[in-house]
Enzyme design. Structure first.
Site, PDB file in Angstrom:
ATOM      1  N   TYR A   1       1.062  11.667  14.617  1.00  0.00           N
ATOM      2  CA  TYR A   1       1.649  10.606  13.793  1.00  0.00           C
ATOM      3  C   TYR A   1       2.079   9.419  14.649  1.00  0.00           C
ATOM      4  O   TYR A   1       1.729   8.262  14.371  1.00  0.00           O
ATOM      5  CB  TYR A   1       2.835  11.186  13.022  1.00  0.00           C
ATOM      6  CG  TYR A   1       3.611  10.178  12.203  1.00  0.00           C
ATOM      7  CD1 TYR A   1       3.052   9.573  11.094  1.00  0.00           C
ATOM      8  CD2 TYR A   1       4.920   9.833  12.551  1.00  0.00           C
ATOM      9  CE1 TYR A   1       3.766   8.652  10.338  1.00  0.00           C
ATOM     10  CE2 TYR A   1       5.643   8.926  11.807  1.00  0.00           C
ATOM     11  CZ  TYR A   1       5.062   8.333  10.703  1.00  0.00           C
ATOM     12  OH  TYR A   1       5.782   7.424   9.963  1.00  0.00           O
TER      13      TYR A   1
ATOM     14  N   SER B   1       7.267   3.548  12.979  1.00  0.00           N
ATOM     15  CA  SER B   1       8.211   4.665  13.007  1.00  0.00           C
ATOM     16  C   SER B   1       9.131   4.583  14.206  1.00  0.00           C
ATOM     17  O   SER B   1       8.738   4.106  15.288  1.00  0.00           O
ATOM     18  CB  SER B   1       7.441   5.988  13.046  1.00  0.00           C
ATOM     19  OG  SER B   1       8.297   7.071  13.342  1.00  0.00           O
TER      20      SER B   1
ATOM     21  N   THR C   1       0.853  -1.186   0.000  1.00  0.00           N
ATOM     22  CA  THR C   1       0.000   0.000   0.000  1.00  0.00           C
ATOM     23  C   THR C   1       0.893   1.240   0.000  1.00  0.00           C
ATOM     24  O   THR C   1       2.011   1.209   0.512  1.00  0.00           O
ATOM     25  CB  THR C   1      -0.921   0.031   1.237  1.00  0.00           C
ATOM     26  OG1 THR C   1      -0.125   0.177   2.413  1.00  0.00           O
ATOM     27  CG2 THR C   1      -1.742  -1.242   1.321  1.00  0.00           C
ATOM     28  N   GLY C   2       0.391   2.312  -0.567  1.00  0.00           N
ATOM     29  CA  GLY C   2       1.225   3.506  -0.694  1.00  0.00           C
ATOM     30  C   GLY C   2       2.453   3.222  -1.536  1.00  0.00           C
ATOM     31  O   GLY C   2       3.544   3.733  -1.275  1.00  0.00           O
TER      32      GLY C   2
ATOM     33  N   SER D   1       4.951   5.894  -4.574  1.00  0.00           N
ATOM     34  CA  SER D   1       6.008   6.889  -4.356  1.00  0.00           C
ATOM     35  C   SER D   1       6.850   6.454  -3.171  1.00  0.00           C
ATOM     36  O   SER D   1       6.486   5.542  -2.426  1.00  0.00           O
ATOM     37  CB  SER D   1       5.408   8.283  -4.090  1.00  0.00           C
ATOM     38  OG  SER D   1       4.707   8.295  -2.852  1.00  0.00           O
ATOM     39  N   GLY D   2       7.988   7.110  -3.003  1.00  0.00           N
ATOM     40  CA  GLY D   2       8.816   6.913  -1.823  1.00  0.00           C
ATOM     41  C   GLY D   2       9.226   5.483  -1.544  1.00  0.00           C
ATOM     42  O   GLY D   2       9.634   4.731  -2.440  1.00  0.00           O
TER      43      GLY D   2
ATOM     44  N   GLY E   1       7.467   2.799  -0.693  1.00  0.00           N
ATOM     45  CA  GLY E   1       6.658   1.760  -1.337  1.00  0.00           C
ATOM     46  C   GLY E   1       7.056   1.527  -2.770  1.00  0.00           C
ATOM     47  O   GLY E   1       7.175   0.379  -3.218  1.00  0.00           O
TER      48      GLY E   1
END
Length: 665
Positions: free
Chosen positions: A533, A520, A386-387, A390-391, A393
């Site tokens: 977050y 994180s 998922t995601g 970009s970045g 993923g």
């Protein structure tokens, strides 16, 4: 000089044969099973081309009467063998009672029968310190029957019985050698199987991966385990076997000053660059607990399953723990006397432990024999990220697709433009990626997406919950922005749950699956300014731990990656991050790949783990550290609702961000 050797292909045996062949004008006959003839070339190569010409294989079988030799071979050997070395045996604490009896007792009986029949001149029996069992106190070389009441293991019992048979039935003079726990070669580190202290190497390796080498850890003291390198055993056996005046004697090939288990493990920890056990508990302290109570506790299902799982993960046999408080000390004065005037002595473990560790890690580490290639782990599997447009993923998807062994690499995202860009990039690199539009924050979108995955791809084998939303804003600037907390929870927590809960039924039906959640480092460090977050990621972490407990016996694995700061579009609004060290998406993708390959429960940086420990043992100190960083780094202009942030970092900010690389400021 003519020799006959059983166990010539074994760890000690092949080295002893090489030592015997170094003597001039020697011939070595050695026993080999018919089905093991394929090993001959390798054995001959080890002994050397010239020496191998004086090695003659004799086909037989340890479990058969007279070692199964033919009448012709017996006639050929009769009256020629000066030294008969019997080394063949089971040297394995994990072997069954039947295997121990066959190899150690029946094998020795057959060897003695043959030696008597061919009229060998001198019988050399390789016994073991195991003949002493768990005798409490000093066991001398002239002691034997004193151990009869302490033989608590099949290996001990059969080694004792085999030595007794030699003493009572050999028609010729005999000599018995009792080596301690045999380690690898002190010069090369070479060993052929894991035994003794090697069982704890995996534990040291795992400690090294988790903790920095300077951090002290908790360990055990234990008894004194007598360990010697194989080259000492071979050299001492060779010398004593050819010296006069030692018939009908027993020799302890042991260390006269053995170390405690705790000291030995610390030496290996230094060799492995792993944390040392500064605080060691003497396991004998638990001796006050009645055996009936201990057995009752260990028989409880949760305790039994935990113990079995831990022992299996570390590769430690159950029986090994019973030797932690090994009570026997071995007197070796006869051996020391026999070796006087030679340079043969037990070297200090400190001087060669690094060679043993290096050889184990390069050749015998159990992980080396598991398919830890990415191609092997994803072959034929459907992987969803998922995601993934970009970045982190996107970088992960492209790396996985490059292997070209997965059944399908699927990414999803909200933005069709980014989906198109990802497909173009995949095509440009010559790899295949499937991309679909889906919004993890929308329940209807998720439900339709999951149904499509089940119908079109048969479900998902590996799920990477990478889609996320980050907000960097102090609480004082968030009093009127409660929606910040709703947005992060909707994507980071509820979004991941929508996808995971939808795919779990398919995984459990197939009894296999792997869910990787991108968390994180902020959860470990309790990073200020990231409360929205971090809280959403912490909720996902807690849910994952609960889910992992429920599905641990259903074939579904869960991994949490506490990702450090990564340079992705998500952190772009905070211009100060342009000047602090971050991971690039490819480095972050490598962490996900490591999770796919090894399936750990969690992955974190050492700094993240260290901060988590600091919060646990000194929370006030941890708060001061994080508050200092909070005051050093202000809110970005973007967080204040302004644009065109131009303020650069100060020297102190750059220094701190380099010291605490990857932490969110």
């Amino acid at each position: 000089m003519t020799y006959f050797v059983t166990g010539a292909s074994g760890f000690i045996g092949k080295r002893l044969v090489k030592k015997l062949l170094s003597r001039k004008n020697t011939t070595v006959y050695f026993l080999i099973r018919a089905e093991s003839k394929s090993k001959l070339d390798k054995m001959m190569s080890f002994w050397g081309d010239e020496a191998a010409k004086r090695c003659i294989p004799i086909v037989g079988d340890l479990a058969k009467p007279g070692l199964g030799l033919s009448a012709a071979d017996k006639t050929k050997l009769k009256g020629k063998i000066k030294h008969f070395f019997h080394l063949a045996a089971v040297y394995d604490m994990k072997a069954s009672a039947t295997d121990n009896h066959t190899a150690n007792v029946i094998g020795t009986q057959s060897a003695i029968t043959l030696a008597n029949e061919i009229k060998a001149g001198l019988f050399h029996h390789m016994s073991s310190i195991a003949v002493a069992g768990n005798y409490e106190g000093v066991f001398r070389e002239d002691m034997f029957n004193e151990a009869k009441d302490y033989l608590d293991h099949p290996y001990m019992q059969t080694k004792h019985e085999s030595e007794q048979y030699v003493r009572e039935n050999a028609a010729m003079p005999w000599r018995v050698y009792r080596p301690g726990v045999v380690l690898g070669d002190s010069k090369t580190g070479e060993i052929d199987k894991i035994d003794g202290p090697y069982y704890f190497f995996k534990l040291l390796q795992k400690m090294r991966a988790i903790l920095p080498p300077w951090m002290p850890s908790l360990g055990i003291e234990g008894g004194r385990m007598n360990m010697v390198p194989v080259d000492f055993v071979v050299d001492a056996t060779d010398h004593i076997a050819h010296a006069a005046g030692h018939n009908k004697k027993t020799f302890h090939l042991t260390d006269p000053a053995p170390l405690r288990i705790g000291d030995s493990l610390n030496i290996f920890a230094r060799a492995a660059h792993a944390p040392q056990m500064a605080l060691r508990i003497n396991a004998a302290l638990f001796g006050f607990i009645p055996q009936s109570v201990m057995k009752g506790v260990m028989s409880l299902a949760p305790v039994r399953r935990i113990k079995n799982a831990v022992m299996k993960d570390l590769g430690i046999p159950d029986d090994t723990l019973s030797f932690i408080n090994y009570p026997v000390r071995f007197d070796c004065r006869e051996t020391l006397k026999a070796l006087e005037g030679t340079k043969i002595a037990v070297p200090a473990l400190e001087d060669y432990a690094y060679r043993l560790w290096d050889y184990w890690e390069r050749n015998l580490d159990p992980d080396l024999f598991i398919d830890h290639t990415l191609k092997g782990q994803i072959a034929g599997k459907v992987i969803l990220i998922t995601g993934g447009t970009s970045g982190i993923g996107q970088a992960t998807a492209l790396k996985l697709a490059n292997c070209a062994t997965a059944k399908a690499i699927i990414v999803c995202g909200r933005d069709q433009e980014k989906i198109d860009e990802t497909l173009k990039l995949a095509k440009k690199r010559g790899v295949k990626v499937l991309a679909y539009q889906a919004d993890v924050a929308d329940e209807a979108s998720c439900a339709a997406f999951i149904k499509m995955l089940e119908d079109k791809h048969g479900g998902v084998d590996i799920l990477v919950n990478n889609a996320g939303r980050s907000i960097r804003r102090a609480l004082e600037a968030s009093y009127d922005r409660f929606h910040d907390f709703g947005r992060t929870m909707d994507v980071n927590y509820f979004g991941a749950l929508r996808i995971t809960m939808g795919l779990l039924p398919g995984m459990t039906a197939k009894k296999k699956g792997h869910v990787i959640n991108i968390s994180s480092i902020g959860v470990l460090t309790n990073a200020p300014r990231f409360s929205a977050y971090v809280a959403s990621k912490a909720a996902l972490d807690a849910w994952t731990r609960c889910a992992a407990s429920e599905f641990s016996d259903r074939g579904v694995n869960f991994t949490t990656i506490s990702m450090p700061l990564v340079k992705t579009p998500m952190i772009a609004p905070t211009a100060i991050y342009n000047n602090v060290p971050t991971l690039d998406p490819d480095e972050a993708a490598d962490m996900i790949i490591r999770a796919i390959v090894y399936k750990p429960v969690s992955i974190a940086t050492r700094l993240g783990t260290a901060m988590q420990v600091l919060h646990a043992i000194a929370p006030r100190v941890a708060q001061i550290v994080m508050n200092t960083t909070f005051r050093m780094f202000g809110d970005s202009e973007a967080a204040k609702g302004k644009k065109n942030e131009v303020v650069g970092p100060s020297t102190d900010q750059i220094a701190l961000s380099n010291l605490m690389r990857g932490i969110h400021f």
